[in-house]
Design a protein around this motif. Structure first.
Motif, short mmCIF file in Angstrom:
data_model
loop_
_atom_site.label_atom_id
_atom_site.label_comp_id
_atom_site.label_asym_id
_atom_site.label_seq_id
_atom_site.Cartn_x
_atom_site.Cartn_y
_atom_site.Cartn_z
N ILE A 127 12.38 -59.46 42.52
CA ILE A 127 11.30 -59.15 43.47
C ILE A 127 10.91 -60.47 44.14
O ILE A 127 10.78 -61.50 43.47
CB ILE A 127 10.06 -58.55 42.76
CG1 ILE A 127 10.46 -57.38 41.85
CG2 ILE A 127 9.01 -58.12 43.78
CD1 ILE A 127 9.31 -56.90 40.95
N MET A 128 10.75 -60.42 45.46
CA MET A 128 10.41 -61.61 46.22
C MET A 128 9.09 -61.38 46.97
O MET A 128 9.10 -61.06 48.16
CB MET A 128 11.55 -61.92 47.20
CG MET A 128 11.51 -63.30 47.80
SD MET A 128 12.88 -63.55 48.96
CE MET A 128 14.14 -64.25 47.92
N MET A 139 0.04 -60.81 41.96
CA MET A 139 1.07 -61.30 41.03
C MET A 139 0.93 -60.74 39.62
O MET A 139 1.92 -60.60 38.91
CB MET A 139 1.06 -62.83 41.01
CG MET A 139 1.58 -63.47 42.28
SD MET A 139 3.27 -62.96 42.70
CE MET A 139 4.20 -63.71 41.36
N ASP A 140 -0.30 -60.43 39.18
CA ASP A 140 -0.46 -59.85 37.84
C ASP A 140 0.31 -58.54 37.75
O ASP A 140 1.07 -58.31 36.81
CB ASP A 140 -1.95 -59.61 37.53
CG ASP A 140 -2.69 -60.92 37.26
OD1 ASP A 140 -2.02 -61.97 37.14
OD2 ASP A 140 -3.94 -60.90 37.18
N ALA A 141 0.11 -57.69 38.74
CA ALA A 141 0.78 -56.38 38.76
C ALA A 141 2.29 -56.56 38.91
O ALA A 141 3.08 -55.87 38.25
CB ALA A 141 0.22 -55.53 39.89
N LEU A 151 13.16 -58.03 35.43
CA LEU A 151 13.50 -58.55 36.77
C LEU A 151 13.02 -59.99 36.94
O LEU A 151 12.06 -60.42 36.30
CB LEU A 151 12.84 -57.69 37.85
CG LEU A 151 13.07 -56.18 37.76
CD1 LEU A 151 12.26 -55.46 38.82
CD2 LEU A 151 14.55 -55.86 37.89
N LYS A 152 13.71 -60.72 37.82
CA LYS A 152 13.25 -62.05 38.20
C LYS A 152 12.26 -61.93 39.35
O LYS A 152 12.40 -61.04 40.20
CB LYS A 152 14.44 -62.89 38.68
CG LYS A 152 15.44 -63.22 37.59
CD LYS A 152 14.89 -64.28 36.67
CE LYS A 152 15.98 -64.83 35.78
NZ LYS A 152 15.40 -65.63 34.67
N VAL A 153 11.30 -62.83 39.38
CA VAL A 153 10.34 -62.86 40.48
C VAL A 153 10.36 -64.23 41.12
O VAL A 153 10.16 -65.24 40.44
CB VAL A 153 8.92 -62.53 40.00
CG1 VAL A 153 7.91 -62.67 41.14
CG2 VAL A 153 8.86 -61.12 39.43
N ILE A 154 10.64 -64.27 42.42
CA ILE A 154 10.54 -65.51 43.16
C ILE A 154 9.46 -65.37 44.22
O ILE A 154 9.52 -64.51 45.08
CB ILE A 154 11.89 -65.95 43.77
CG1 ILE A 154 11.67 -67.17 44.66
CG2 ILE A 154 12.60 -64.85 44.51
CD1 ILE A 154 12.92 -67.89 45.05
N GLY A 174 5.27 -66.80 39.33
CA GLY A 174 6.52 -66.06 39.11
C GLY A 174 7.47 -66.88 38.27
O GLY A 174 7.08 -67.87 37.65
N HIS A 175 8.75 -66.47 38.24
CA HIS A 175 9.75 -67.28 37.52
C HIS A 175 10.15 -68.50 38.34
O HIS A 175 10.64 -69.48 37.80
CB HIS A 175 10.99 -66.43 37.22
CG HIS A 175 10.65 -65.23 36.37
ND1 HIS A 175 10.63 -63.95 36.87
CD2 HIS A 175 10.27 -65.14 35.08
CE1 HIS A 175 10.28 -63.12 35.90
NE2 HIS A 175 10.04 -63.82 34.81
#
Ligand code: PLP
Length: 366
Positions: A127-128, A139-141, A151-154, A174-175
């Motif tokens: 997710i971007m 960002m919490d959700a 999933l990775k989050v950028i 995020g990550h």
């Protein structure tokens, strides 16, 4: 005359520091991947609250190289906002991964976590979210969804350097966080620049290889890399500007507050409303009106700069005609593209100038 963003006053205020940075780099005789970049990376990581920062060529490549470092590509789905600057999409399509656009919340410009949940499939890998206009996404959700589905989050932090969610900085939520130092961003270089912030040592290490021809040791190439390096001069300028980022964001906050006050109660004018948990940094102050053309004309006539961010959503750009996403596919993003207008904003704008802008807006719309 009120310019949209006063770049010249920024230089005037920091002239001694910027000129000293310039001289330091010129006298060092070293211009790519050296002490200034290393120092900036350490200072910017500390600022964001991450373990690592990797300086890169620009914000677009910061996004793209992150996806590449995670080995994302053909067959993988990446969720992106329908309402964003096209760079967010370009980073994904550059890797041959599949774009999965998701609409914003009705009240905010940012991606809607409930709609993200509905868009996740077995092929979703990342997710971007974009912190558009300097306002952090939810960002919490988003991180809760990412944890649930692996999933990775950028984060696309290009417009939100220094902003916070519940006291934690964007870029550390995020990550990975991808930053742009394009001159007009909240911390801007005097040319192109970018970075990734992360706590993930493996990711940081891979990015250092990817940015430098796939090489760790000179002339030994362990993979097919790129040339995407923050240069010494820009790093030196950014080190000077980083010392002022919080203070300059604070000034943007005062301007936004003044806009809120002076523009309140104008019929048909939507004002930006950040959620309670967010600490935005007001990269832009974006109002909404269906009488935009008329308002822009009046502002222009009064010598006041205004811009549209953005007039055409990515899915309606010719560049993405091949995706087959015709008008009507993302109605919320399309509606925003027709109504949003960015008013002058920046750390060197004066409160009296805000009053002047507000006067013209009120006289036009009331
Ligand atoms: C500016 C921007 C970028 C790209 O940054 P560059 O340094 O210009 O490549 C990416 N995403 C968003 C939301 C931006 O505003």
């Amino acid at each position: 005359m009120i310019v949209f963003l006063d770049m010249k006053s920024a230089y005037t205020e920091l002239k001694p520091e910027l000129d000293a940075a310039y001289a330091r780099v010129m006298e060092s005789g070293w211009f790519v991947l050296g002490k200034e970049v290393e120092a900036f990376e350490a200072e910017y990581a500390a600022f964001c609250g991450t373990k690592h920062c990797v300086g890169l060529g620009n914000g677009l490549e910061a996004l793209e190289l992150c996806l590449r470092a995670w080995n994302l590509g053909s067959g993988d789905e990446v969720i992106v906002p329908s309402n964003t600057y096209i760079a967010t999409w370009l980073a994904v399509t550059a890797t041959d991964a599949t774009i999965v656009p998701v609409e914003p919340t009705p009240a905010e410009p940012n991606i809607d976590p409930d709609r993200i949940a509905a868009a996740i499939t077995s092929r979703t890998r990342a997710i971007m979210p974009v912190h558009l206009y300097g306002e952090p996404a939810d960002m919490d959700a988003i991180m809760a969804l990412a944890a649930k589905h692996g999933l990775k989050v950028i984060e696309d932090v290009a417009q939100a350097q220094g902003s916070k969610v519940r006291g934690r900085r964007a870029g550390a939520l995020g990550h990975a966080g991808a930053h742009s130092f394009f001159p007009t961003k909240n911390i801007g270089a005097y040319g192109d620049g970018g970075a990734v912030t992360t706590d993930d040592a493996k990711l940081a290490d891979r990015l250092r290889v990817l940015r430098n021809y796939g090489s760790k040791v000179k002339y030994v190439n362990i993979e097919r890399g790129f040339n995407s390096r923050l240069d010494e001069m820009q790093a030196a300028f950014l080190r000077a500007k980083l010392k002022h980022l919080d203070a300059w964001n604070e000034r943007r906050r005062a301007i936004a507050a003044r806009y809120d006050d002076t523009l309140a109660g104008i019929p048909g004018l939507g004002l930006p409303r950040a959620p309670q948990w967010a600490e935005p940094v007001w990269h832009l102050y974006v109002v909404r009106t269906s009488r935009r053309a008329e308002l822009m004309k009046a502002l222009d006539k009064a010598g006041i700069g205004s811009l549209i961010h953005y007039p055409i959503p990515p899915h309606l750009q010719q560049a993405y005609a091949g995706l087959g996403l015709p008008k009507g596919t993302f109605p919320l993003a399309e509606d925003l593209a027709e109504k949003v207008l960015s008013l002058p904003m920046g750390p060197h704008m004066k409160l009296e100038q805000v009053d002047e802008v507000a006067k013209v807006v009120r006289a036009t719309l009331v």
